[in-house]
Scaffold this active site. Structure first.
Site, PDB file in Angstrom:
ATOM      1  N   CYS A   2       0.861  -1.184   0.000  1.00  0.00           N
ATOM      2  CA  CYS A   2       0.000   0.000   0.000  1.00  0.00           C
ATOM      3  C   CYS A   2       0.892   1.226   0.000  1.00  0.00           C
ATOM      4  CB  CYS A   2      -0.916   0.128   1.212  1.00  0.00           C
ATOM      5  SG  CYS A   2      -2.281  -1.048   1.213  1.00  0.00           S
ATOM      6  N   GLY A  29       0.657  -0.459  -4.775  1.00  0.00           N
ATOM      7  CA  GLY A  29      -0.709  -0.960  -4.740  1.00  0.00           C
ATOM      8  C   GLY A  29      -1.429  -0.630  -6.018  1.00  0.00           C
ATOM      9  N   ASN A 103      -1.003   1.749   5.677  1.00  0.00           N
ATOM     10  CA  ASN A 103      -0.084   0.775   5.095  1.00  0.00           C
ATOM     11  C   ASN A 103       0.459  -0.071   6.247  1.00  0.00           C
ATOM     12  OD1 ASN A 103       3.295   0.951   3.721  1.00  0.00           O
ATOM     13  ND2 ASN A 103       1.830  -0.692   3.629  1.00  0.00           N
ATOM     14  N   GLY A 104       0.247  -1.358   6.146  1.00  0.00           N
ATOM     15  CA  GLY A 104       0.713  -2.252   7.207  1.00  0.00           C
ATOM     16  C   GLY A 104      -0.324  -3.311   7.495  1.00  0.00           C
ATOM     17  N   CYS A 237      11.145  -2.997   7.592  1.00  0.00           N
ATOM     18  CA  CYS A 237      11.070  -4.206   6.761  1.00  0.00           C
ATOM     19  C   CYS A 237      12.219  -4.239   5.761  1.00  0.00           C
ATOM     20  CB  CYS A 237       9.741  -4.184   6.015  1.00  0.00           C
ATOM     21  SG  CYS A 237       9.618  -5.414   4.705  1.00  0.00           S
ATOM     22  N   TYR A 243      12.587  -5.614  -2.580  1.00  0.00           N
ATOM     23  CA  TYR A 243      11.595  -5.620  -3.652  1.00  0.00           C
ATOM     24  C   TYR A 243      10.581  -4.484  -3.607  1.00  0.00           C
ATOM     25  CZ  TYR A 243       7.376  -6.986  -6.210  1.00  0.00           C
ATOM     26  OH  TYR A 243       6.281  -6.981  -7.032  1.00  0.00           O
ATOM     27  N   SER A 284      12.142  -5.979 -11.468  1.00  0.00           N
ATOM     28  CA  SER A 284      12.572  -6.021 -10.066  1.00  0.00           C
ATOM     29  C   SER A 284      13.990  -6.576  -9.914  1.00  0.00           C
ATOM     30  CB  SER A 284      11.587  -6.832  -9.243  1.00  0.00           C
ATOM     31  OG  SER A 284      11.463  -8.139  -9.773  1.00  0.00           O
ATOM     32  N   ASP A 345      17.013 -12.620 -10.097  1.00  0.00           N
ATOM     33  CA  ASP A 345      15.762 -12.009  -9.623  1.00  0.00           C
ATOM     34  C   ASP A 345      15.944 -11.611  -8.164  1.00  0.00           C
ATOM     35  OD1 ASP A 345      13.241 -10.944  -9.739  1.00  0.00           O
ATOM     36  OD2 ASP A 345      12.195 -12.847 -10.056  1.00  0.00           O
ATOM     37  N   ASP A 346      15.051 -10.748  -7.693  1.00  0.00           N
ATOM     38  CA  ASP A 346      15.196 -10.241  -6.323  1.00  0.00           C
ATOM     39  C   ASP A 346      14.733 -11.243  -5.281  1.00  0.00           C
ATOM     40  OD1 ASP A 346      12.495  -9.259  -7.530  1.00  0.00           O
ATOM     41  OD2 ASP A 346      12.197  -9.350  -5.359  1.00  0.00           O
ATOM     42  N   CYS A 382       4.699 -13.200   6.377  1.00  0.00           N
ATOM     43  CA  CYS A 382       4.783 -11.849   6.932  1.00  0.00           C
ATOM     44  C   CYS A 382       3.459 -11.530   7.600  1.00  0.00           C
ATOM     45  CB  CYS A 382       5.059 -10.831   5.830  1.00  0.00           C
ATOM     46  SG  CYS A 382       5.092  -9.136   6.451  1.00  0.00           S
ATOM     47  N   CYS A 433      13.423  -5.623  10.338  1.00  0.00           N
ATOM     48  CA  CYS A 433      12.662  -6.866  10.449  1.00  0.00           C
ATOM     49  C   CYS A 433      13.049  -7.736   9.264  1.00  0.00           C
ATOM     50  CB  CYS A 433      11.156  -6.605  10.405  1.00  0.00           C
ATOM     51  SG  CYS A 433      10.206  -8.162  10.416  1.00  0.00           S
ATOM     52  N   CYS A 436      10.723 -12.856   7.597  1.00  0.00           N
ATOM     53  CA  CYS A 436      10.350 -13.765   6.503  1.00  0.00           C
ATOM     54  C   CYS A 436      11.534 -14.666   6.114  1.00  0.00           C
ATOM     55  CB  CYS A 436       9.824 -12.993   5.304  1.00  0.00           C
ATOM     56  SG  CYS A 436      10.922 -11.707   4.682  1.00  0.00           S
TER      57      CYS A 436
HETATM   58  P1  5GP Z   1       6.961 -16.102  -7.167  1.00  0.00           P
HETATM   59  O1  5GP Z   1       6.596 -16.400  -8.573  1.00  0.00           O
HETATM   60  O2  5GP Z   1       8.162 -16.848  -6.675  1.00  0.00           O
HETATM   61  O3  5GP Z   1       5.770 -16.258  -6.237  1.00  0.00           O
HETATM   62  O4  5GP Z   1       7.277 -14.567  -7.055  1.00  0.00           O
HETATM   63  C1  5GP Z   1       8.574 -14.044  -7.242  1.00  0.00           C
HETATM   64  C2  5GP Z   1       8.498 -12.823  -8.096  1.00  0.00           C
HETATM   65  O5  5GP Z   1       7.495 -11.942  -7.589  1.00  0.00           O
HETATM   66  C3  5GP Z   1       9.775 -12.037  -8.124  1.00  0.00           C
HETATM   67  O6  5GP Z   1      10.006 -11.632  -9.468  1.00  0.00           O
HETATM   68  C4  5GP Z   1       9.532 -10.835  -7.255  1.00  0.00           C
HETATM   69  O7  5GP Z   1      10.077  -9.673  -7.848  1.00  0.00           O
HETATM   70  C5  5GP Z   1       8.050 -10.704  -7.185  1.00  0.00           C
HETATM   71  N1  5GP Z   1       7.543 -10.456  -5.835  1.00  0.00           N
HETATM   72  C6  5GP Z   1       8.183 -10.516  -4.670  1.00  0.00           C
HETATM   73  N2  5GP Z   1       7.373 -10.209  -3.651  1.00  0.00           N
HETATM   74  C7  5GP Z   1       6.168  -9.940  -4.172  1.00  0.00           C
HETATM   75  C8  5GP Z   1       4.914  -9.545  -3.609  1.00  0.00           C
HETATM   76  O8  5GP Z   1       4.747  -9.357  -2.402  1.00  0.00           O
HETATM   77  N3  5GP Z   1       3.900  -9.353  -4.503  1.00  0.00           N
HETATM   78  C9  5GP Z   1       4.062  -9.534  -5.859  1.00  0.00           C
HETATM   79  N4  5GP Z   1       3.027  -9.350  -6.662  1.00  0.00           N
HETATM   80  N5  5GP Z   1       5.226  -9.898  -6.399  1.00  0.00           N
HETATM   81  C10 5GP Z   1       6.270 -10.102  -5.572  1.00  0.00           C
HETATM   82 MG    MG Z   2       9.869  -9.521 -10.091  1.00  0.00          MG
END
Ligand code: 5GP
Ligand code: MG
Length: 461
Positions: A2, A29, A103-104, A237, A243, A284, A345-346, A382, A433, A436
């Site tokens: 958010c 969001g 947000n939270g 966080c 990310y 990302s 990837d992140d 989380c 924090c 996760c």
């Molecule tokens: P996965 O497909 O493993 O569930 O998601 C990993 C991908 O989603 C990564 O490319 C990352 O950048 C992105 N991602 C990480 N955290 C979140 C999140 O909280 N929400 C969304 N929509 N994407 C996320």
């Molecule tokens: Mg991504």
């Protein structure tokens, strides 16, 4: 997630500035957006499902005249993407009317709801945000006392903006889980989840709203009160750096982009690999891939092109096209053919993105696909406002790195270490924090871990 935004600027078009602030916070969001304005104390709010640019038009903004505004972009978890959950919420209470954006995620919502109900105030939804709004709207003490009393009762994560009694109010939980920045626009004040929103409206970043701080901005300027709730250890966080936040934002004095590049550099040192090309999962993974390539001395290339028009909701492809779902978003370039590729990837959450990307890269002719992830395995849900699945949905929950590697079909898989991530961000581990990644929560974890499922109904962030 958010995004929240607030502005007190009597001489300016506050709704338009809030619109641009929210536009800069769109990444936090994408489900709904809303703005509330106060004109000499009279509140008007407009909120709807969709992106900021879909919810607001020139006409609608013109209808939102006032001297103070708040705004919100919402990223719900599952299911609860209803109009009724869009924010800012407006609550009419015994003591005052408030518009509020949050947000939270609270972890004691059920208890607080029961108390409100016992006091004859019936919350309309199961949202944690509504509980905060109801407590403030019905507390008959002066505003600052009412907020202090409310903050003492809330457990969990909350960065909040409120519009009430013609004033802009911002406050942040004593752990400071979610960011909140304070900026100046001439003589006026702006608050925003991230500094990138301050940049867009031309405000200068003053400082952050501190953990446990309340800021009230009215005709007589800014008043702050500190340590309104019992002091807790700081717990920003760390996933904001991995990310959530935009790379051009500065968080806790650290530019997010630089932290991500350093994560990639560190990852290259920790998990080197012989390869011909380093490529990101855009967008990302891009800063970390740049860092990885730089530190490894391997050429950086794009490898995949991302269609930037894919939102969170689009018409589902027909059944025969389903497997190609990922092609809606990514298409490989011929430059990967015959190469040993490192794809950065992140994070890996459920593992579905990476599983499909590895397959796509092999289909595109890659000889080897080495997956490098610029954060440690996510092993625990989380409770503070991120849409991570519960234990069963996390691919790394209960699986070794090699089991995950086999599942996603990669030639090799390695994650950045906890210490490596921490060093790249630069804060001490006792100031963030990272539950996760560690299962060690800075608050008493909710008694029932299944709350992480319930959370999908409760969370409003
Ligand atoms: P996965 O497909 O493993 O569930 O998601 C990993 C991908 O989603 C990564 O490319 C990352 O950048 C992105 N991602 C990480 N955290 C979140 C999140 O909280 N929400 C969304 N929509 N994407 C996320
Ligand atoms: Mg991504």
């Amino acid at each position: 997630m958010c995004g929240i935004f607030g502005i007190h600027a009597p001489e300016r078009d506050v709704a338009r500035l809030a619109y641009f602030g929210l536009f800069a916070l769109q990444h936090r969001g994408q489900e709904s957006a809303g703005i509330a304005v106060s004109d000499q104390g009279r509140l008007t709010a407009l909120r709807d499902m969709g992106l900021v640019t879909q919810v607001f038009s020139e006409d609608k903004l013109n209808g939102l005249q006032g001297d103070v505004a708040i705004g919100h972009t919402r990223y719900s978890t599952t299911g609860a993407a209803h109009w009724s959950n869009a924010q800012p919420l407006v609550q009419h209470g015994r003591a005052r009317t408030v518009a509020l954006g949050h947000n939270g995620n609270l972890i004691n919502t059920a208890e607080l709801r029961a108390e409100l109900t016992a006091g004859g105030i019936r919350p309309l939804s199961s949202s944690d945000t509504e509980v905060i709004a109801a407590m403030l709207a019905n507390d008959e003490r002066p505003l600052e006392e009412a907020i202090a009393a409310t903050m003492r009762r809330l457990d969990g994560a909350y960065s909040v903006v409120v519009l009430t009694e013609g004033r802009l109010v911002a406050f942040r939980d004593p752990h400071g889980f979610r960011p909140l920045a304070l900026g100046r626009l001439g003589d006026d004040w702006v608050v925003a989840s991230e500094t990138c929103a301050l940049d867009l409206v031309g405000a200068t970043s003053e400082r952050e709203v501190a953990s446990g701080e309340l800021a009230v901005i009215g005709p007589d300027g800014l008043h702050t009160a500190h340590a309104l709730a019992p002091a807790e250890r700081p717990a920003l966080c760390i996933f904001e750096y991995v990310y959530l936040a935009r790379p051009d934002s500065e968080l806790g004095g650290v530019e997010v982009y630089g932290a991500r590049v350093r994560m990639g550099e560190q990852l290259a040192r920790e998990a080197p690999v012989d390869a011909d090309l380093v490529m990101p999962v855009p967008d990302s993974g891009t800063p970390a891939a740049i860092g990885f390539a730089r530190a490894a001395g391997i050429p950086f290339g794009e490898g995949l092109i991302k269609n930037r028009y894919v939102g969170r909701t689009f018409i589902q492809p027909e059944q025969g096209m389903r497997e190609q779902g990922i092609k809606l978003k990514f298409n490989p370039l011929t430059e990967i053919a015959g190469k040993r590729v490192v794809v950065v990837d992140d994070s890996i959450v459920r593992g579905s993105t990476m599983h499909q990307i590895v397959a796509m890269l092999f289909d595109g002719g890659a000889r080897e696909v080495h997956v490098r992830v610029s954060s440690p395995p996510i092993i625990s849900p989380c409770f503070y406002g991120i849409d991570f699945g519960d234990d069963e949905q996390l691919v790394a929950g209960g699986r070794s790195v090699d089991e995950v590697r086999a599942l996603i079909g990669a030639t090799s898989l390695a994650h950045l270490s906890l210490d490596g991530m921490q060093a790249a961000v630069g804060h001490h581990e006792s100031d963030v924090c990272r539950a996760c990644f560690t299962r060690r929560y800075p608050t008493a974890a909710p008694a029932d871990r299944r709350l992480s499922k319930l959370r999908f109904e409760l969370a409003t962030s």
